[in-house]
Design an enzyme around this catalytic site. Structure first.
Site, PDB file in Angstrom:
ATOM      1  N   GLY A  10     -17.971  86.902  73.809  1.00 33.37           N
ATOM      2  CA  GLY A  10     -17.734  85.863  72.800  1.00 33.37           C
ATOM      3  C   GLY A  10     -17.328  84.601  73.549  1.00 33.37           C
ATOM      4  O   GLY A  10     -16.228  84.542  74.115  1.00 33.37           O
ATOM      5  N   GLY A  12     -16.982  81.569  72.316  1.00 32.09           N
ATOM      6  CA  GLY A  12     -16.585  80.551  71.337  1.00 32.09           C
ATOM      7  C   GLY A  12     -15.306  79.856  71.785  1.00 32.09           C
ATOM      8  O   GLY A  12     -15.044  79.741  72.982  1.00 32.09           O
ATOM      9  N   VAL A  14     -11.995  80.666  71.562  1.00 33.40           N
ATOM     10  CA  VAL A  14     -11.013  81.458  72.300  1.00 33.40           C
ATOM     11  C   VAL A  14     -11.625  81.971  73.614  1.00 33.40           C
ATOM     12  O   VAL A  14     -10.999  81.890  74.674  1.00 33.40           O
ATOM     13  CB  VAL A  14     -10.505  82.660  71.462  1.00 33.40           C
ATOM     14  CG1 VAL A  14      -9.546  83.518  72.279  1.00 33.40           C
ATOM     15  CG2 VAL A  14      -9.816  82.164  70.193  1.00 33.40           C
ATOM     16  N   ARG A  89     -10.136  89.568  53.301  1.00 38.39           N
ATOM     17  CA  ARG A  89      -9.707  90.146  54.572  1.00 38.39           C
ATOM     18  C   ARG A  89     -10.483  91.419  54.873  1.00 38.39           C
ATOM     19  O   ARG A  89     -10.791  91.713  56.018  1.00 38.39           O
ATOM     20  CB  ARG A  89      -8.214  90.484  54.510  1.00 38.39           C
ATOM     21  CG  ARG A  89      -7.327  89.360  54.977  1.00 38.39           C
ATOM     22  CD  ARG A  89      -5.872  89.775  54.854  1.00 38.39           C
ATOM     23  NE  ARG A  89      -5.008  88.617  54.740  1.00 38.39           N
ATOM     24  CZ  ARG A  89      -4.408  88.052  55.779  1.00 38.39           C
ATOM     25  NH1 ARG A  89      -4.542  88.536  56.975  1.00 38.39           N
ATOM     26  NH2 ARG A  89      -3.644  86.992  55.604  1.00 38.39           N
ATOM     27  N   VAL A 119      -9.014  90.821  71.488  1.00 33.98           N
ATOM     28  CA  VAL A 119      -8.456  89.580  70.930  1.00 33.98           C
ATOM     29  C   VAL A 119      -8.915  89.373  69.477  1.00 33.98           C
ATOM     30  O   VAL A 119      -8.238  88.750  68.668  1.00 33.98           O
ATOM     31  CB  VAL A 119      -8.862  88.352  71.787  1.00 33.98           C
ATOM     32  CG1 VAL A 119      -8.246  87.067  71.253  1.00 33.98           C
ATOM     33  CG2 VAL A 119      -8.451  88.552  73.248  1.00 33.98           C
ATOM     34  N   THR A 120     -10.077  89.928  69.156  1.00 32.81           N
ATOM     35  CA  THR A 120     -10.652  89.727  67.822  1.00 32.81           C
ATOM     36  C   THR A 120      -9.740  90.272  66.721  1.00 32.81           C
ATOM     37  O   THR A 120      -9.180  91.362  66.851  1.00 32.81           O
ATOM     38  CB  THR A 120     -12.030  90.432  67.740  1.00 32.81           C
ATOM     39  OG1 THR A 120     -12.862  89.925  68.775  1.00 32.81           O
ATOM     40  CG2 THR A 120     -12.691  90.206  66.386  1.00 32.81           C
ATOM     41  N   ASN A 121      -9.634  89.512  65.657  1.00 30.51           N
ATOM     42  CA  ASN A 121      -8.820  89.927  64.499  1.00 30.51           C
ATOM     43  C   ASN A 121      -9.657  90.665  63.464  1.00 30.51           C
ATOM     44  O   ASN A 121     -10.862  90.462  63.412  1.00 30.51           O
ATOM     45  CB  ASN A 121      -8.199  88.676  63.863  1.00 30.51           C
ATOM     46  CG  ASN A 121      -6.930  88.276  64.573  1.00 30.51           C
ATOM     47  OD1 ASN A 121      -6.065  89.110  64.818  1.00 30.51           O
ATOM     48  ND2 ASN A 121      -6.832  87.001  64.917  1.00 30.51           N
ATOM     49  N   ARG A 152       4.766  81.279  70.785  1.00 36.92           N
ATOM     50  CA  ARG A 152       5.054  80.361  69.672  1.00 36.92           C
ATOM     51  C   ARG A 152       6.555  80.335  69.392  1.00 36.92           C
ATOM     52  O   ARG A 152       7.148  79.269  69.219  1.00 36.92           O
ATOM     53  CB  ARG A 152       4.285  80.811  68.423  1.00 36.92           C
ATOM     54  CG  ARG A 152       2.802  80.522  68.533  1.00 36.92           C
ATOM     55  CD  ARG A 152       2.036  80.897  67.289  1.00 36.92           C
ATOM     56  NE  ARG A 152       0.650  80.430  67.396  1.00 36.92           N
ATOM     57  CZ  ARG A 152      -0.414  81.097  66.957  1.00 36.92           C
ATOM     58  NH1 ARG A 152      -0.272  82.266  66.347  1.00 36.92           N
ATOM     59  NH2 ARG A 152      -1.620  80.594  67.102  1.00 36.92           N
ATOM     60  N   HIS A 176       0.103  92.196  64.187  1.00 41.33           N
ATOM     61  CA  HIS A 176      -0.184  90.776  64.364  1.00 41.33           C
ATOM     62  C   HIS A 176      -0.613  90.227  63.013  1.00 41.33           C
ATOM     63  O   HIS A 176      -1.764  90.243  62.662  1.00 41.33           O
ATOM     64  CB  HIS A 176      -1.310  90.620  65.385  1.00 41.33           C
ATOM     65  CG  HIS A 176      -1.638  89.194  65.695  1.00 41.33           C
ATOM     66  ND1 HIS A 176      -0.697  88.286  66.101  1.00 41.33           N
ATOM     67  CD2 HIS A 176      -2.813  88.526  65.684  1.00 41.33           C
ATOM     68  CE1 HIS A 176      -1.280  87.121  66.313  1.00 41.33           C
ATOM     69  NE2 HIS A 176      -2.565  87.236  66.064  1.00 41.33           N
TER      70      HIS A 176
HETATM   71  N1  APR Z   1     -21.586  89.684  70.803  1.00 44.89           N
HETATM   72  C1  APR Z   1     -21.139  88.620  71.502  1.00 44.89           C
HETATM   73  N2  APR Z   1     -20.655  87.507  70.911  1.00 44.89           N
HETATM   74  C2  APR Z   1     -20.647  87.488  69.572  1.00 44.89           C
HETATM   75  C3  APR Z   1     -21.093  88.555  68.772  1.00 44.89           C
HETATM   76  C4  APR Z   1     -21.591  89.698  69.451  1.00 44.89           C
HETATM   77  N3  APR Z   1     -22.053  90.768  68.798  1.00 44.89           N
HETATM   78  N4  APR Z   1     -20.951  88.212  67.471  1.00 44.89           N
HETATM   79  C5  APR Z   1     -20.423  86.985  67.444  1.00 44.89           C
HETATM   80  N5  APR Z   1     -20.225  86.536  68.705  1.00 44.89           N
HETATM   81  C6  APR Z   1     -19.712  85.255  69.162  1.00 44.89           C
HETATM   82  C7  APR Z   1     -20.138  84.067  68.313  1.00 44.89           C
HETATM   83  O1  APR Z   1     -21.467  83.692  68.597  1.00 44.89           O
HETATM   84  C8  APR Z   1     -19.106  83.015  68.727  1.00 44.89           C
HETATM   85  O2  APR Z   1     -19.583  82.214  69.793  1.00 44.89           O
HETATM   86  O3  APR Z   1     -18.296  85.234  69.092  1.00 44.89           O
HETATM   87  C9  APR Z   1     -17.905  83.851  69.193  1.00 44.89           C
HETATM   88  C10 APR Z   1     -16.650  83.625  68.359  1.00 44.89           C
HETATM   89  O4  APR Z   1     -16.229  82.336  68.598  1.00 44.89           O
HETATM   90  P1  APR Z   1     -15.595  81.362  67.478  1.00 44.89           P
HETATM   91  O5  APR Z   1     -16.413  81.467  66.246  1.00 44.89           O
HETATM   92  O6  APR Z   1     -15.379  80.047  68.117  1.00 44.89           O
HETATM   93  O7  APR Z   1     -14.206  82.061  67.139  1.00 44.89           O
HETATM   94  P2  APR Z   1     -12.834  81.953  67.979  1.00 44.89           P
HETATM   95  O8  APR Z   1     -12.017  80.848  67.432  1.00 44.89           O
HETATM   96  O9  APR Z   1     -13.155  81.977  69.421  1.00 44.89           O
HETATM   97  O10 APR Z   1     -12.128  83.322  67.563  1.00 44.89           O
HETATM   98  C11 APR Z   1     -12.625  84.566  68.008  1.00 44.89           C
HETATM   99  O11 APR Z   1     -10.485  85.558  68.296  1.00 44.89           O
HETATM  100  O12 APR Z   1      -8.330  84.864  67.825  1.00 44.89           O
HETATM  101  C12 APR Z   1      -9.415  85.618  67.375  1.00 44.89           C
HETATM  102  O13 APR Z   1      -9.218  85.490  64.976  1.00 44.89           O
HETATM  103  C13 APR Z   1      -9.975  85.096  66.077  1.00 44.89           C
HETATM  104  O14 APR Z   1     -11.285  87.028  65.659  1.00 44.89           O
HETATM  105  C14 APR Z   1     -11.337  85.690  66.092  1.00 44.89           C
HETATM  106  C15 APR Z   1     -11.692  85.683  67.593  1.00 44.89           C
END
Ligand code: APR
Length: 309
Positions: A10, A12, A14, A89, A119-121, A152, A176
């Site tokens: 991922g 994105g 985070v 949720r 890390v994912t929620n 925090r 969390h």
């Molecule tokens: N494999 C790889 N990457 C994926 C997949 C997958 N199967 N599905 C989605 N993604 C990627 C998306 O393409 C995106 O780039 O995961 C990324 C998530 O990034 P953001 O949407 O920017 O989310 P972010 O703010 O990084 O949060 C990610 O962390 O803190 C937690 O609650 C938050 O669960 C969330 C996670």
């Protein structure tokens, strides 16, 4: 022996920021992977081009193929969906469970000896899912939550008292989410419990602000959720593991009787070192703290039950 290898799944907000934090600390080579094509490659190259300025040597690559993640020492999982308007949720729970299930299959295949940092929620549930799906020992599947929640809390303590963040220490236990349990008695400034330095009203106010910490950022950002502090929290865990620091940090760990809890991921103080989550620390809780902790555990267990694993 080459450098250590950390994969971040991922790329994105985070995930990419986590890569940057790890590079900035000079801890490892980094692989960013995402389902979106070209984006992780772009972010990785941009980050690599920052390494001369950081004074760090690291190979940072982006990819859409798990083959490139082969043999990672640590895999940080940030892939997933954020909650969108109209999504409950539970909708998020099932959608992210599907994503994390697929990711964990790839991780176990390509990095069978890795340590997974989830890390994912919803965090505690996704960590549980990764533990069950991977078949890894509990030492090698850890959830990031408490480090962020206590960072925090520490920030608010330092702001309230006008002291250096370096002098602050804080503990936050439990799930969390809204039911997390910040522990003022174990939260200190230069070793002195904050309960001796602040009024009850002040303590209650910053405890509540800590609980609402994620929501406060969400409401300010308008779109998306926090990523700077979450990313640096992951990097602290990665550092403790790769440098075998034996550092005690609050993390989500699979409990096997500790704190009277079986078969759930819950935030507790653990020792992080080369073996991952090397030890769960049991600290004494007052009656009120224990009740709050048990309520939080019950909430986590309810969510886990929904997955029907
Ligand atoms: N494999 C790889 N990457 C994926 C997949 C997958 N199967 N599905 C989605 N993604 C990627 C998306 O393409 C995106 O780039 O995961 C990324 C998530 O990034 P953001 O949407 O920017 O989310 P972010 O703010 O990084 O949060 C990610 O962390 O803190 C937690 O609650 C938050 O669960 C969330 C996670």
């Amino acid at each position: 022996m080459g450098r250590k290898k950390v994969t971040v799944v991922g790329a994105g907000h985070v995930g990419a920021t986590t890569g940057l934090a790890i590079a900035n600390k000079g801890l490892a080579d980094i692989v960013l992977t995402d389902i979106i094509e070209r984006m992780p490659q772009g972010k990785a190259l941009d980050m690599m081009e920052a390494t001369p300025l950081m004074g760090r040597d690291a190979e940072i690559i982006g990819t859409n193929n798990y083959v490139d993640t082969q043999g990672s020492d640590i895999v940080v999982i940030t892939a997933g969906l954020a909650r969108k308007p109209g999504m409950s949720r539970d909708d998020l729970l099932f959608k992210n469970a599907e994503i994390i299930g697929g990711v964990v299959d790839e991780v176990t295949k390509h990095s069978p000896n890795s340590i997974i940092i989830m890390v994912t929620n919803p965090l505690d549930v996704m960590a549980y899912l990764a533990y069950k799906k991977s078949g890894f020992p509990r030492e090698r599947v850890i959830g990031m939550a408490g480090v962020l929640d206590s960072a925090r809390f520490r920030t608010f303590i330092a702001m309230e008292l006008g002291v250096s963040v370096d002098n602050t220490h804080a503990f936050v236990l439990g799930g969390h989410g809204d039911s997390m349990v910040p522990l003022p008695r174990y939260s200190t400034v230069a070793g002195v419990p904050i309960t001796e330095l602040m009024s009850e009203e002040q303590v209650n106010r910053i405890v509540q602000r800590t609980r609402d910490g994620g929501a406060e950022i969400v409401s300010l950002l308008g779109t998306g959720s926090a990523y700077f502090a979450p990313a640096w929290s992951v990097a602290q865990m990665v550092e403790a593991i790769l440098l075998d620091r034996k550092e005690i940090l609050p993390c989500a760990a699979f409990l096997q009787g500790e704190y009277g809890v079986e078969n759930a991921y819950v935030g507790v103080p653990v020792q992080l070192g080369a073996g991952g989550m090397e030890k769960v620390f049991e600290i004494d809780l007052s009656d009120d703290e224990r009740t709050a902790f048990e309520d939080s555990v019950a909430e986590v267990k309810d969510s886990i039950a929904k997955l029907d694993l």
